[in-house]
Design a protein around this motif. Structure first.
Motif, mmCIF file in Angstrom:
data_model
loop_
_atom_site.group_PDB
_atom_site.id
_atom_site.type_symbol
_atom_site.label_atom_id
_atom_site.label_comp_id
_atom_site.label_asym_id
_atom_site.label_seq_id
_atom_site.Cartn_x
_atom_site.Cartn_y
_atom_site.Cartn_z
ATOM 1 N N PRO B 6 0.759 -1.071 -0.076
ATOM 2 C CA PRO B 6 0.029 -0.018 -0.125
ATOM 3 C C PRO B 6 0.817 1.340 0.045
ATOM 4 O O PRO B 6 0.285 2.287 -0.294
ATOM 5 N N MET B 7 2.102 1.226 0.225
ATOM 6 C CA MET B 7 2.979 2.189 0.504
ATOM 7 C C MET B 7 4.607 1.688 0.210
ATOM 8 O O MET B 7 4.713 0.646 0.060
ATOM 9 N N PRO B 8 5.334 2.680 -0.470
ATOM 10 C CA PRO B 8 6.968 2.238 -0.538
ATOM 11 C C PRO B 8 7.327 1.982 0.652
ATOM 12 O O PRO B 8 6.989 2.485 1.861
ATOM 13 N N SER B 33 7.559 1.835 6.697
ATOM 14 C CA SER B 33 7.579 2.988 5.840
ATOM 15 C C SER B 33 7.732 4.167 6.748
ATOM 16 O O SER B 33 7.225 4.424 7.954
ATOM 17 N N LEU B 34 8.659 5.051 6.443
ATOM 18 C CA LEU B 34 9.135 6.046 7.129
ATOM 19 C C LEU B 34 9.253 5.861 8.758
ATOM 20 O O LEU B 34 8.625 6.558 9.727
ATOM 21 N N THR B 61 5.153 1.038 -4.050
ATOM 22 C CA THR B 61 3.622 1.103 -3.923
ATOM 23 C C THR B 61 3.177 0.112 -5.034
ATOM 24 O O THR B 61 3.446 0.517 -6.160
#
Lengths: 58, 69, 377
Positions: B6-8, B33-34, B61
């Motif tokens: 759903p996200m990098p 992520s982050l 993503t």
């Protein structure tokens, strides 16, 4: 009527003026920047820059 | 059905193996992520058919992660 | 003979700071100790609080001239006084940050301005207390921008004597955002709103990412000269990152240079926390107003996002509004965590990064206009 540049007076009214003008102008400026960013995708019509062509500088 | 990223981010750990039965909302893998760890779950129950990633791998993503049939 | 000896001893004691230590100094040494404790035991911003706490303690031990003009720590402070340090931090930040999520969806940028009403609530309240000049009120308000270097930059231009209070408030509340923001966000949204899932953002090409820093640097230098040093350096750092070709430079400014500057910054801020200027009723007021600014900003961001939804066909998750507060990526993480609690499939971090990054510009723009309105170059 001559309009001269002036700064905000050091009063509570000054604080109201500063706040309203600053808040309003910052929304306008950031909105203007967002409009410019809408133009960025059109750059891609000029061509493609691949990551591989850039990597490997010294 | 493929479950996609759903996200990098980076795959931290994989909680299932090929052939495992999984239930709805079960966490299949954990990705970062982050600097936040997030459990990636399955919306359907089924059997894990294929795992497309390894722990430590960087994903974008939409990259397929796990396939559940 | 003995009298002579005692006389010499007394002269020696006079040379030290022992005779001039005040109760205020002792209290500030405790304050420095608390900052160190928060950093080590609670892991609140250790990279900042260890340096600030240590130099706060040292600054309150009388005797040496470390913080006096000509002293070593005073030179660190000179870096702030001449506003060199904050732009260098922005250089490092620029090299760390991918502006892709913001470029991909410019419509959400406006949240970066909407989430800063807290700044103005604090300015009006500060002025209403009758205890601050409008320049001081401006410096207090900018705490609500939730952007450390920006707050320091504006404060050094408007009211440099308030630097320690503003810096401590800004950095502490940024560390506490995961506690401050969620109650406000939940109060202003329904469960259904918090569960809104967003559509995938588009891919931003390398060419766009390379052109972006030039575009912003030109606009800001043209329209907002007072904050041009900050944004110009942010964009230079970002350019070094995005061209890929000078990875070594990008890594140096993002890591090594950033670390060096962080040490100088924390020493400089801590060394200004002398008892006679810090231990006043005004400090408490500033801390209170700063908190109001954070809460106000979070609320106005969420409300701004809800207002956008009146006009949008594809509704946005209003939690994105609270991410419009500048501190990257803390505010985006908070929005993400709150959304994930309602719906374990709703990963909004990348969507929230858009307004969050716009918040950096929002704070800079508000600060720049403020400096211009107050006649500061």
């Amino acid at each position: 009527m001559e309009i001269v540049p002036m700064t905000v007076p050091d009063t509570l009214e000054g604080a109201y003026v500063l706040s309203v003008v600053d808040f309003f102008l910052s929304i306008v400026i950031i909105w203007a920047i967002s409009l410019v960013l809408y133009l960025l995708p059109y750059l891609n019509k000029l061509g493609d820059v691949t990551d591989e062509s850039l990597k490997g500088g010294h | 059905m493929n479950i996609n990223a759903p996200m990098p981010g980076k795959i931290i750990s994989i909680k299932v193996n090929v052939g495992d039965s999984v239930t709805k909302d079960q966490v299949l893998l954990v990705m970062e992520s982050l600097k936040m760890e997030n459990g990636i779950r399955t919306r359907n129950e089924g059997v894990v058919k294929e795992i497309f990633v390894k722990a430590g791998e960087q994903v974008q993503t939409g990259s397929p992660l796990v396939s559940v049939e | 003979m003995i009298e002579q000896f005692l006389g010499l001893l007394l002269a020696l004691v006079d040379q030290t700071g022992l005779m001039s230590i005040t109760p205020g100094n002792l209290l500030m040494i405790v304050v420095g100790g608390v900052l160190i404790y928060l950093a080590l035991a609670k892991k609140y911003e250790p990279f900042l609080l260890i340096g600030i706490g240590f130099s706060c303690i040292v600054a309150n031990v009388p005797g040496s001239d470390l913080t006096a003009p000509g002293g070593l720590f005073h030179y660190a402070y000179s870096g702030l006084e001449k506003v060199i340090i904050p732009p260098l931090i922005f250089l490092g930040v620029g090299a760390m940050v991918d502006f892709g999520p913001m470029i991909a969806r410019p419509s959400l940028m406006i949240l970066g301005a909407a989430a800063h009403a807290g700044i103005f609530i604090a300015i009006i309240l500060a002025k209403a207390t009758g205890m601050f000049t409008i320049a001081e009120a401006g410096a207090i308000g900018i705490i609500g921008g939730a952007d450390g270097p920006m707050a320091i930059f504006v404060t050094m231009k408007l009211a440099p004597h308030l630097l320690p209070q503003v810096a401590v408030a800004a950095y502490s509340y940024m560390a506490l955002m995961p506690l401050i923001q969620p109650p406000v966000m939940k109060l202003l949204t329904t469960k259904a709103e918090r569960s809104i899932e967003m559509t995938q953002i588009r891919h931003v090409t390398r060419l766009e990412k390379i052109v972006f820093p030039f575009v912003i640097a030109i606009i800001v230098n043209l329209l907002l000269p007072p904050v041009a040093p900050l944004i110009t350096m942010l964009m230079l750092g970002n350019l070094l990152r995005e061209v890929l070709m000078v990875e070594r430079l990008a890594k140096t400014v993002a890591n090594d240079l950033m670390n060096v500057i962080t040490i100088i910054l924390t020493v400089a801020v801590g060394s200004t926390m002398a008892a006679e200027t810090f231990l006043t009723f005004k400090t408490l007021l500033i801390l209170g107003l700063g908190l109001i600014a954070f809460i106000g900003g979070t609320a106005s961001g969420v409300i701004g996002a809800k207002m956008m939804n009146w006009f949008l066909k594809d509704k946005i998750n209003p939690l994105l509004g609270s991410a419009g507060i500048a501190s990257v990526p803390i505010a985006a993480r908070v929005a993400h965590v709150v959304a994930l609690k309602e719906n374990p499939y709703n990963f909004i971090i990348m969507h929230a990064m858009g307004p969050n990054l716009a918040g950096v510009f929002g704070t800079a723009i508000s600060g720049g206009i403020m400096l211009a309105l107050l006649g500061v170059k």
